[in-house]
Structures are given as C-alpha cells and as structure tokens.
Design a protein around this motif. Structure first.
Motif, mmCIF file in Angstrom:
data_model
loop_
_atom_site.group_PDB
_atom_site.id
_atom_site.type_symbol
_atom_site.label_atom_id
_atom_site.label_comp_id
_atom_site.label_asym_id
_atom_site.label_seq_id
_atom_site.Cartn_x
_atom_site.Cartn_y
_atom_site.Cartn_z
ATOM 1 N N VAL A 77 0.857 -1.185 0.000
ATOM 2 C CA VAL A 77 0.000 0.000 0.000
ATOM 3 C C VAL A 77 0.891 1.231 0.000
ATOM 4 O O VAL A 77 1.815 1.341 0.823
ATOM 5 C CB VAL A 77 -0.933 0.024 1.229
ATOM 6 C CG1 VAL A 77 -1.831 1.253 1.188
ATOM 7 C CG2 VAL A 77 -1.752 -1.258 1.299
ATOM 8 N N TYR A 79 0.781 5.605 -0.237
ATOM 9 C CA TYR A 79 0.065 6.881 -0.240
ATOM 10 C C TYR A 79 1.032 7.972 -0.710
ATOM 11 O O TYR A 79 2.022 8.268 -0.018
ATOM 12 C CB TYR A 79 -0.453 7.222 1.154
ATOM 13 C CG TYR A 79 -1.460 6.253 1.720
ATOM 14 C CD1 TYR A 79 -2.829 6.491 1.584
ATOM 15 C CD2 TYR A 79 -1.044 5.114 2.399
ATOM 16 C CE1 TYR A 79 -3.759 5.606 2.117
ATOM 17 C CE2 TYR A 79 -1.968 4.228 2.930
ATOM 18 C CZ TYR A 79 -3.330 4.481 2.781
ATOM 19 O OH TYR A 79 -4.241 3.604 3.299
ATOM 20 N N LYS A 100 -0.670 -3.385 -4.102
ATOM 21 C CA LYS A 100 -2.106 -3.660 -4.216
ATOM 22 C C LYS A 100 -2.926 -2.373 -4.302
ATOM 23 O O LYS A 100 -3.947 -2.333 -5.002
ATOM 24 C CB LYS A 100 -2.594 -4.475 -3.002
ATOM 25 C CG LYS A 100 -1.935 -5.831 -2.838
ATOM 26 C CD LYS A 100 -2.390 -6.816 -3.898
ATOM 27 C CE LYS A 100 -1.821 -8.195 -3.635
ATOM 28 N NZ LYS A 100 -2.249 -9.185 -4.660
ATOM 29 N N SER A 101 -2.496 -1.339 -3.565
ATOM 30 C CA SER A 101 -3.266 -0.088 -3.513
ATOM 31 C C SER A 101 -2.321 1.088 -3.707
ATOM 32 O O SER A 101 -1.240 1.143 -3.110
ATOM 33 C CB SER A 101 -3.991 0.051 -2.173
ATOM 34 O OG SER A 101 -4.887 -1.030 -1.962
ATOM 35 N N TYR A 103 -2.466 5.390 -3.855
ATOM 36 C CA TYR A 103 -3.193 6.637 -3.686
ATOM 37 C C TYR A 103 -2.281 7.760 -4.198
ATOM 38 O O TYR A 103 -1.220 8.020 -3.618
ATOM 39 C CB TYR A 103 -3.529 6.875 -2.219
ATOM 40 C CG TYR A 103 -4.423 5.821 -1.607
ATOM 41 C CD1 TYR A 103 -5.785 6.047 -1.458
ATOM 42 C CD2 TYR A 103 -3.901 4.601 -1.182
ATOM 43 C CE1 TYR A 103 -6.619 5.078 -0.888
ATOM 44 C CE2 TYR A 103 -4.718 3.625 -0.634
ATOM 45 C CZ TYR A 103 -6.072 3.875 -0.495
ATOM 46 O OH TYR A 103 -6.882 2.908 0.063
ATOM 47 N N LEU A 123 -2.072 -4.695 -8.946
ATOM 48 C CA LEU A 123 -2.745 -3.518 -8.392
ATOM 49 C C LEU A 123 -4.260 -3.667 -8.495
ATOM 50 O O LEU A 123 -4.803 -3.890 -9.574
ATOM 51 C CB LEU A 123 -2.300 -2.258 -9.143
ATOM 52 C CG LEU A 123 -2.757 -0.929 -8.543
ATOM 53 C CD1 LEU A 123 -2.055 -0.675 -7.206
ATOM 54 C CD2 LEU A 123 -2.501 0.219 -9.508
ATOM 55 N N GLU A 124 -4.945 -3.530 -7.335
ATOM 56 C CA GLU A 124 -6.391 -3.687 -7.282
ATOM 57 C C GLU A 124 -7.121 -2.367 -7.032
ATOM 58 O O GLU A 124 -8.276 -2.219 -7.429
ATOM 59 C CB GLU A 124 -6.757 -4.692 -6.188
ATOM 60 C CG GLU A 124 -6.180 -6.085 -6.431
ATOM 61 C CD GLU A 124 -6.487 -7.033 -5.287
ATOM 62 O OE1 GLU A 124 -7.032 -6.559 -4.248
ATOM 63 O OE2 GLU A 124 -6.172 -8.230 -5.413
ATOM 64 N N PHE A 125 -6.456 -1.416 -6.372
ATOM 65 C CA PHE A 125 -7.101 -0.158 -5.992
ATOM 66 C C PHE A 125 -6.228 0.993 -6.483
ATOM 67 O O PHE A 125 -5.041 1.073 -6.171
ATOM 68 C CB PHE A 125 -7.278 -0.093 -4.467
ATOM 69 C CG PHE A 125 -8.013 1.131 -3.979
ATOM 70 C CD1 PHE A 125 -9.351 1.052 -3.654
ATOM 71 C CD2 PHE A 125 -7.362 2.359 -3.859
ATOM 72 C CE1 PHE A 125 -10.038 2.187 -3.190
ATOM 73 C CE2 PHE A 125 -8.033 3.478 -3.415
ATOM 74 C CZ PHE A 125 -9.377 3.393 -3.077
ATOM 75 N N GLN A 127 -6.403 5.292 -6.753
ATOM 76 C CA GLN A 127 -7.089 6.568 -6.551
ATOM 77 C C GLN A 127 -6.215 7.687 -7.141
ATOM 78 O O GLN A 127 -5.097 7.914 -6.711
ATOM 79 C CB GLN A 127 -7.313 6.841 -5.064
ATOM 80 C CG GLN A 127 -8.139 8.096 -4.805
ATOM 81 C CD GLN A 127 -8.218 8.446 -3.326
ATOM 82 O OE1 GLN A 127 -7.286 9.021 -2.777
ATOM 83 N NE2 GLN A 127 -9.324 8.057 -2.681
ATOM 84 N N TYR A 149 -10.993 -1.418 -8.412
ATOM 85 C CA TYR A 149 -11.632 -0.154 -8.013
ATOM 86 C C TYR A 149 -10.780 0.999 -8.534
ATOM 87 O O TYR A 149 -9.572 1.057 -8.311
ATOM 88 C CB TYR A 149 -11.752 -0.083 -6.482
ATOM 89 C CG TYR A 149 -12.524 1.114 -5.970
ATOM 90 C CD1 TYR A 149 -13.898 1.056 -5.792
ATOM 91 C CD2 TYR A 149 -11.871 2.312 -5.660
ATOM 92 C CE1 TYR A 149 -14.610 2.162 -5.308
ATOM 93 C CE2 TYR A 149 -12.567 3.409 -5.177
ATOM 94 C CZ TYR A 149 -13.939 3.321 -5.005
ATOM 95 O OH TYR A 149 -14.629 4.408 -4.529
#
Length: 417
Positions: A77, A79, A100-101, A103, A123-125, A127, A149
C-alpha cells in the motif's frame, strides 16, 4: 508525522534513517512541512525490506528518484497524494510489483502513462482524484489487469473522440468499478463544459468493423464477378483496346516522319512458316518483285517486339495477315492484327489484306469479333478454295498489293471461289 524533513537533494546519504529497521511493516511520514521543492534521498528507505505500507502524503515533495523504491520490494500500500509530482519517472514503481493499492490524488499529474512501464499487474485499488490529466488511453487501463476499483473523481475530462475508448470501457467492463463515473464532467471543448462525460455521443468516433467487413466482402464479390465476366465475355475487347491505344500513341508520334520501306508486312504464325516461305515468298518477292517484311528476317534484334511490329506495319504500304486456326490462337499474331486494324480505321485506307489458309466457320470466329467485322467489309483471299485456280489466287493477291491505298469502301472483292 507532521515533522519538517528538509533534504535538498536526492543524492544518497551516508546514514539512511531506517537502515536497521528491516522488520518494520508500516511507515507514516505524512504531513512533513518541508519547504516547497524538497526532495528525498534515493536511499532514504534503505533497510526497509519488509515494509508493506508507506504513507508520505501531504509532504510537499516534488519528485522521487527513480531508484527510491528499490529497497521496499514487498510494499503493498502506497500513499503519495497531495504532493507536487507533476511528472513521475516511468520506472519509479517497477521495483514494487506486489503493490495492491496506490493513492496518488492531488499531485498535478498531467498523464497516467507512467503506469504503462510500472508492470503493476497485482494492483487492485487506484485513486487518482483531482489531477490535471484529461485523456485516459487504452494501453494504460489494459496494463492494470487486476484493477478492481478506480477513483478519478475531480479530473478535467476531454469530451471528444480522444476519450471514446475510455467511455465505452467505463460502461461495458465488468471487472473494474469506476467510482461515481456518472458524475464525471466535461472540461473541453468549451461548448460541452459542464456536460456529463458519459452522456456524450461518441458513435461518430467509432469504426463499425462489422459494416466495414460487410462492405469489403460485398466489394470483393462484386469485383470477382466483374473480373470473371470481363475475362469471359470482354477479354478480346480489352486486348483490342490495349493495342489500339499503343498504336494510337505510335501513330501520333510518327505520323509525319514515316516512309514506306516495304510493300507489305506479312503477319503469320510460326506453324504456317512453311507456306509463307514455300509459296508466298517465291511468288511475291522472287517472281513479282514485291518487297516483303518478315518478322524472322527483318525485325531488329534487341528491340521490344511490339515496337518492331508497329514499325513494320506502319513502315509497309500494306499488311498481309495469313490467317489459320493457329494464327487465331497466337498472342503475338493477335497483337499484329490489332495494330494493323487500328491503322486501317485510323487512316481510312485499304491497307489490310486477309489470306485464309483454311476454311474457318463463322461461328468459330465468334471470340475474334474484330476478325468477323473485318471479313464483312475488307479484302480477303481464301487459299483453301484456290486449289483449282492457283494462278487466279496469285493474280488477285497481286491486284490487292498493286492497288493504291484508296479510301475504304472502294476496295476490290477478291475472294476466290
């Protein structure tokens, strides 16, 4: 969190702050109040081999070194939102393929093309809110094969054909949920500002492959039928038109330059050479003194055959076509009679003599429509009917050669019966 990290350069540092924390799982560095333009050293994360969550949002960083994530290959993850990453190096995310995520909102990104080289297949998420990109390209989304997403609210989308694929993908894909997609608004062109992106009609931008395939197939079938019809029914018309054009070009070029070098050019098939050399040549050249042009004897070697044929026909007062079944099936004989018949109708003079070595029924001449027309209006002799009167045959042939090139329609009827 909420400290004041102030590294001026991204060059490696001697003592990385986390070098001894190899078991650290989560690291929050958000809210760093460094001055605008602050960078992080390229080995800042050295030692964090088991790090799975990294948060460096809202820290006023304007760039990251391409090797920044080389030490955190197990990162899951990340950010990065609310920084100043106008552009991101293509290979920045290459070391963290287990991510995986991600931002990365409010970072002034002008494009998502950096994801093409990241190889983020897990990568699943994602933003990417409130950035500056306006077009989403197909290869970018196709590279994120596991994406479930996607949140890109607040971007300024272009509502034209550049986003055709993205609009269709949002509406039709079953794997990825695009958050609040029906509230995406157009920011360009000016007449569409404020309109909903998914309400734009882009049918004029798409290519209907089924319709194109139908048209292509229909055109192919029609052309095949047309070619087959032309070859079967109009083959000789086209051949005649081709040689008619060649003769026309030659005639236009040499109309005022040519002189008659021969009394007659003899057009014959090689299988009829025995009759030409044994009968025609002795009678006309030896006994009667006519000067004949024979292709095996008088054509200039090394020149194109069609040029030799055209020069021989226009360089002779008349053309004698020795017609037989072999003659009708010969490609070169066909070319010779095409050029000769063009000269006949171009000059409107009696310059063509047909000599039939054998009786050929009219129905067998049906493919040779030009020959049939010539027989109806032009001088011709029949050797097969001259057995009882060979002297008359040669006398008529001499008359045909001796007559001046009077206008067509005033020629002698020389058929020997």
């Amino acid at each position: 969190m909420n400290n004041q990290i102030k590294y001026i350069s991204d060059n490696p540092i001697a003592y990385p702050p986390f070098a001894e924390l190899s078991q650290l799982d989560t690291l929050h560095l958000s809210g760093q109040h460094g001055r605008l333009g602050t960078n992080l050293p390229q080995n800042f994360l050295q030692g964090l081999t088991n790090l799975s969550v990294l948060n460096i949002r809202s820290s006023e960083f304007n760039s990251l070194h391409p090797l920044f994530f080389n030490y955190t290959r197990n990162l899951k993850v990340l950010y990065l939102s609310a920084n100043y990453f106008t552009d991101i190096p293509d290979n920045l995310f290459s070391p963290i393929q287990k991510l995986k995520s991600l931002y990365i909102s409010q970072t002034h990104l002008r494009s998502l093309d950096f994801l093409l080289h990241a190889n983020l297949t897990e990568l699943e998420f994602l933003q990417v809110r409130k950035n500056a990109f306006s077009v989403i390209r197909e290869p970018v989304m196709q590279s994120l094969s596991a994406l479930v997403y996607l949140d890109m609210l607040g971007n300024s989308f272009t509502c034209n054909c550049d986003n055709t694929w993205f609009l269709q993908w949002v509406k039709n894909n079953k794997q990825t949920q695009v958050y609040d997609a029906y509230n995406f608004e157009c920011n360009y062109p000016p007449n569409l500002i404020g309109r909903k992106l998914l309400e734009i009609d882009v049918r004029s931008c798409t290519v209907d492959m089924e319709f194109i395939c139908y048209i292509s197939t229909a055109c192919t079938v029609i052309m095949t039928i047309a070619v087959s019809f032309t070859h079967h029914f109009l083959q000789w018309h086209l051949v005649y038109a081709y040689y008619l054009m060649l003769a026309f070009l030659y005639n236009s070029k040499h109309k005022n330059k040519r002189a008659h070098q021969y009394d007659a050019f003899v057009s014959y098939n090689a299988n009829d050479e025995g009759w030409v050399l044994g009968e025609l040549l002795p009678k006309l050249e030896v006994k009667q003194g006519w000067t004949l042009c024979l292709h095996h004897r008088d054509f200039q070697p090394g020149r194109p055959i069609i040029e030799n044929i055209t020069d021989a026909i226009y360089g002779s007062r008349k053309t004698i076509c020795v017609v037989s079944r072999d003659y009708l099936q010969s490609e070169w004989c066909s070319r010779e009679i095409q050029v000769a018949s063009f000269r006949l109708f171009d000059e409107q003079k009696d310059v063509l003599i047909l000599v039939f070595l054998e009786d050929i029924p009219m129905q067998q001449l049906s493919p040779y429509y030009r020959m049939r027309r010539l027989l109806k209006r032009q001088t011709y002799l029949s050797w097969s009917r001259a057995d009882a009167h060979p002297d008359l045959f040669w006398e008529k042939l001499q008359q045909a050669l001796d007559t001046q090139e009077h206008p067509m329609g005033e020629h002698l009827r020389l058929t020997v019966v």
